[in-house]
Scaffold this motif. Sequence first.
Motif, PDB file in Angstrom:
ATOM      1  N   HIS A 178      -6.676   1.896  -3.440  1.00 44.61           N
ATOM      2  CA  HIS A 178      -7.028   3.126  -2.736  1.00 44.61           C
ATOM      3  C   HIS A 178      -6.407   4.341  -3.434  1.00 44.61           C
ATOM      4  N   VAL A 235      -8.303   7.581  -5.115  1.00 45.62           N
ATOM      5  CA  VAL A 235      -7.990   8.969  -4.781  1.00 45.62           C
ATOM      6  C   VAL A 235      -7.621   9.746  -6.041  1.00 45.62           C
ATOM      7  N   GLU A 254      -7.479  12.723   2.725  1.00 53.40           N
ATOM      8  CA  GLU A 254      -6.328  11.983   2.204  1.00 53.40           C
ATOM      9  C   GLU A 254      -5.001  12.727   2.244  1.00 53.40           C
ATOM     10  N   ARG A 294      -3.003  12.171   5.418  1.00 56.53           N
ATOM     11  CA  ARG A 294      -2.537  10.790   5.489  1.00 56.53           C
ATOM     12  C   ARG A 294      -1.370  10.558   4.532  1.00 56.53           C
TER      13      ARG A 294
END
Length: 109
Positions: free
Chosen positions: A17, A21, A40, A43
């Motif tokens: 992940h 990104v 993102e 998070r």
Amino acid sequence: MGNLVLFSELRRRLVEHLDLVSRIAAEGDGASALSMARQEVPRLVAALRVFVDQHQPDENGCCRKCRSGPVWRRVSAPCRMLLDVHLAAQAATATTRERACWQPKRHRA
């Protein structure tokens, strides 16, 4: 053995992940990068805040998360993990492509 498999799978998914990104930030078009950033960044900030909260010094100045064992083996704050995160955040002055490829030193557990 089950915990090791679970840990390996969670770690693999997280690394994949983060790679995605980073790749979108470095190579994606403006709309993709903006959409990804809006999802993102909050998070990632929340995850870093949890990490920073866990690595606070105790009353003796030792990292609460990294301390273990006898007094002579305790890690004084700021611990290596917190320093590595700080160095990674400071790498933000590099270009986006350089940040996407930056790897901190591995922390010994």
